[in-house]
Design an enzyme around this catalytic site. Structure first.
Site, PDB file in Angstrom:
ATOM      1  N   GLY A 162       4.900  -4.549 -15.643  1.00  0.00           N
ATOM      2  CA  GLY A 162       5.722  -5.625 -15.359  1.00  0.00           C
ATOM      3  C   GLY A 162       6.259  -5.828 -13.751  1.00  0.00           C
ATOM      4  O   GLY A 162       6.251  -4.872 -13.249  1.00  0.00           O
ATOM      5  N   VAL A 188       8.263  -6.577 -10.700  1.00  0.00           N
ATOM      6  CA  VAL A 188       9.741  -6.406 -10.446  1.00  0.00           C
ATOM      7  C   VAL A 188      10.086  -7.115  -9.396  1.00  0.00           C
ATOM      8  O   VAL A 188       9.436  -7.049  -8.255  1.00  0.00           O
ATOM      9  CB  VAL A 188      10.255  -4.843 -10.107  1.00  0.00           C
ATOM     10  N   GLU A 235      13.280  -5.657  -2.990  1.00  0.00           N
ATOM     11  CA  GLU A 235      12.231  -4.801  -2.212  1.00  0.00           C
ATOM     12  C   GLU A 235      13.057  -3.551  -2.526  1.00  0.00           C
ATOM     13  O   GLU A 235      13.948  -2.997  -2.777  1.00  0.00           O
ATOM     14  CB  GLU A 235      12.948  -5.300  -0.849  1.00  0.00           C
ATOM     15  N   GLU A 236      11.985  -2.428  -1.793  1.00  0.00           N
ATOM     16  CA  GLU A 236      12.842  -1.221  -1.690  1.00  0.00           C
ATOM     17  C   GLU A 236      14.057  -1.032  -0.895  1.00  0.00           C
ATOM     18  O   GLU A 236      14.142  -1.593   0.030  1.00  0.00           O
ATOM     19  CB  GLU A 236      11.416  -0.248  -0.798  1.00  0.00           C
ATOM     20  N   VAL A 281       0.998  -1.046  -0.038  1.00  0.00           N
ATOM     21  CA  VAL A 281      -0.103   0.009  -0.014  1.00  0.00           C
ATOM     22  C   VAL A 281       0.870   1.035   0.068  1.00  0.00           C
ATOM     23  O   VAL A 281       1.577   1.504   1.133  1.00  0.00           O
ATOM     24  CB  VAL A 281      -0.905   0.168   1.403  1.00  0.00           C
ATOM     25  N   ASN A 283      11.481   4.418  -3.756  1.00  0.00           N
ATOM     26  CA  ASN A 283      11.043   3.810  -5.010  1.00  0.00           C
ATOM     27  C   ASN A 283      12.182   3.339  -5.957  1.00  0.00           C
ATOM     28  O   ASN A 283      12.116   3.446  -7.192  1.00  0.00           O
ATOM     29  CB  ASN A 283      10.612   5.259  -5.676  1.00  0.00           C
ATOM     30  N   LYS A 315       1.890   5.133  -1.124  1.00  0.00           N
ATOM     31  CA  LYS A 315       1.481   6.737  -0.495  1.00  0.00           C
ATOM     32  C   LYS A 315       0.116   7.028  -1.255  1.00  0.00           C
ATOM     33  O   LYS A 315      -0.852   7.629  -0.614  1.00  0.00           O
ATOM     34  CB  LYS A 315       2.654   7.808  -0.914  1.00  0.00           C
ATOM     35  N   ASP A 339      10.256  12.088  -7.388  1.00  0.00           N
ATOM     36  CA  ASP A 339       9.961  11.720  -6.129  1.00  0.00           C
ATOM     37  C   ASP A 339      10.961  10.579  -5.867  1.00  0.00           C
ATOM     38  O   ASP A 339      10.638   9.431  -5.384  1.00  0.00           O
ATOM     39  CB  ASP A 339       8.668  10.956  -6.113  1.00  0.00           C
TER      40      ASP A 339
HETATM   41  N1  LIG Z   1       6.263  -3.302 -10.969  1.00  0.00           N
HETATM   42  C1  LIG Z   1       6.346  -3.435  -9.618  1.00  0.00           C
HETATM   43  N2  LIG Z   1       6.943  -4.731  -9.139  1.00  0.00           N
HETATM   44  C2  LIG Z   1       6.623  -5.087  -8.078  1.00  0.00           C
HETATM   45  N3  LIG Z   1       6.322  -4.269  -6.832  1.00  0.00           N
HETATM   46  C3  LIG Z   1       5.881  -3.112  -7.244  1.00  0.00           C
HETATM   47  C4  LIG Z   1       5.759  -2.620  -8.479  1.00  0.00           C
HETATM   48  N4  LIG Z   1       5.309  -1.397  -8.525  1.00  0.00           N
HETATM   49  C5  LIG Z   1       4.920  -0.970  -7.150  1.00  0.00           C
HETATM   50  N5  LIG Z   1       5.336  -2.145  -6.566  1.00  0.00           N
HETATM   51  C6  LIG Z   1       5.291  -2.091  -4.862  1.00  0.00           C
HETATM   52  O1  LIG Z   1       4.094  -1.157  -4.488  1.00  0.00           O
HETATM   53  C7  LIG Z   1       4.618  -0.298  -3.609  1.00  0.00           C
HETATM   54  C8  LIG Z   1       3.957   1.201  -4.358  1.00  0.00           C
HETATM   55  O2  LIG Z   1       4.140   1.291  -5.430  1.00  0.00           O
HETATM   56  P1  LIG Z   1       4.423   2.741  -6.039  1.00  0.00           P
HETATM   57  O3  LIG Z   1       4.667   2.628  -7.453  1.00  0.00           O
HETATM   58  O4  LIG Z   1       5.910   3.149  -5.520  1.00  0.00           O
HETATM   59  O5  LIG Z   1       3.384   3.755  -5.595  1.00  0.00           O
HETATM   60  P2  LIG Z   1       3.221   4.883  -4.579  1.00  0.00           P
HETATM   61  O6  LIG Z   1       2.841   6.325  -5.105  1.00  0.00           O
HETATM   62  O7  LIG Z   1       2.007   4.375  -3.639  1.00  0.00           O
HETATM   63  O8  LIG Z   1       4.435   4.959  -3.730  1.00  0.00           O
HETATM   64  C9  LIG Z   1       6.121  -0.201  -4.033  1.00  0.00           C
HETATM   65  O9  LIG Z   1       6.903   0.366  -2.985  1.00  0.00           O
HETATM   66  C10 LIG Z   1       6.442  -1.523  -4.231  1.00  0.00           C
HETATM   67  O10 LIG Z   1       6.496  -2.121  -2.856  1.00  0.00           O
HETATM   68 MG   LIG Z   2       6.588   4.871  -4.259  1.00  0.00          MG
END
Ligand SMILES: Nc1ncnc2c1ncn2[C@@H]1O[C@H](COP(=O)(O)OP(=O)(O)O)[C@@H](O)[C@H]1O
Ligand SMILES: [Mg+2]
Length: 265
Positions: A158, A160, A163-164, A73, A207, A75, A202
């Site tokens: 796709g 990925v 982890e962050e 989940v 990210n 932001k 950002d």
């Molecule tokens: N393409 C992806 N593959 C795997 N996990 C993803 C992917 N995109 C997002 N996530 C997971 O979802 C989280 C939130 O996605 P993100 O694109 O950073 O949106 P937000 O604006 O909510 O931060 C990420 O921190 C990651 O853990």
């Molecule tokens: Mg994010």
């Protein structure tokens, strides 16, 4: 909902071309499922209802087959693991502006100057569309998730691995030299994106996903074009965030200004 925050019953009856009692019956069921909200002024689609509309559209187009676990989940939205019709495992990201925080939504006000009410629905859709378009411009030249499909406030990307960076302690399994190389590899991607025309806007350890070997830069809806009047501000902030994260590992890096110079040359 383009015209109303709450759509009056008379408008729904007129648009649906159904008898009033049928409309009331359906609205009641939608309300029961949580797909719409009701007030004294009328009815409004809820986030769950908008999610359902997007899922339905992606399903009918023959793209989406099944929905799995929630991955994160973020932001601004929710991310789910999904299965495509071709059995590929991918992710579905719902953009949800105005749900918990409105700061990034503010950036969309310039697009909405002529609108009376800023609808979360419209801003969320716009944000998904923007991210999808930018990913298409950058993929596969820059290390980002592959953009696969877009509908309303949802995009399919796709999957990925990894982890962050925020959640990983690189020093536990990498040498200083390897961490240094990782910094420069990420830097190279930022430079490539800039060359194509975009600043992430950002960028941070939240990210960048890393699996111990390779990384991917995610979360691009707020990316701005390098000709934007505030481009330098966002570029500087991105680089500062990246440097701040890598400085924790006590590696030697040029100054932020020198790095910005390198990006622009
Ligand atoms: N393409 C992806 N593959 C795997 N996990 C993803 C992917 N995109 C997002 N996530 C997971 O979802 C989280 C939130 O996605 P993100 O694109 O950073 O949106 P937000 O604006 O909510 O931060 C990420 O921190 C990651 O853990
Ligand atoms: Mg994010």
């Amino acid at each position: 909902m383009r015209r109303h925050e709450w759509v009056p019953l008379e408008v729904i009856i007129k648009k649906s071309k159904l008898p009033e009692k049928d409309v009331l019956y359906r609205l009641k069921r939608l309300n029961k499922f949580g797909f719409i909200n009701r007030s004294i002024y009328g009815y409004a689609v809820s986030f769950a209802g908008y999610d359902a509309l997007a899922i339905n559209a992606l399903y009918k187009k023959g793209i989406l087959k099944a929905i799995g676990n929630k991955l994160g989940v973020g932001k601004e939205g929710d991310v789910y693991l999904v299965l495509l019709n071709n059995d590929k495992e991918t992710v579905l990201k719902f953009h949800k502006h105005g749900k918990t925080c409105f700061t990034r939504g503010k950036r969309y006000r310039e697009y909405l100057a002529d609108k009376h009410h800023i609808s979360w629905l419209y801003v969320s859709r716009l944000s998904a569309e923007t991210e999808y378009k930018i990913l298409n411009e950058l993929f596969p030249l820059v290390k980002i998730p592959e953009p696969i499909a877009w509908n309303r406030h949802a995009i399919i990307l796709g999957k990925v691995n990894g982890e962050e960076l925020k959640r990983i302690d690189l020093s536990k399994f990498m040498s200083k030299e390897e961490i240094n190389n990782l910094f420069w590899n990420i830097f190279e991607e930022i430079k490539k994106a800039y060359k194509i025309g975009y600043i992430h806007g950002d960028l941070s350890e939240f990210n960048i996903l890393f699996d111990g070997e390779d990384f991917v830069i995610i979360d691009w809806p707020q990316a701005i074009y390098k000709e934007h009047p505030e481009a330098d501000f966002y570029l500087k902030r991105d680089i500062e965030n990246l440097v701040r994260y890598f400085k924790k590992y006590k590696i030697n890096l040029p100054s932020v200004d020198e790095l910005i110079q390198k990006i622009k040359e």
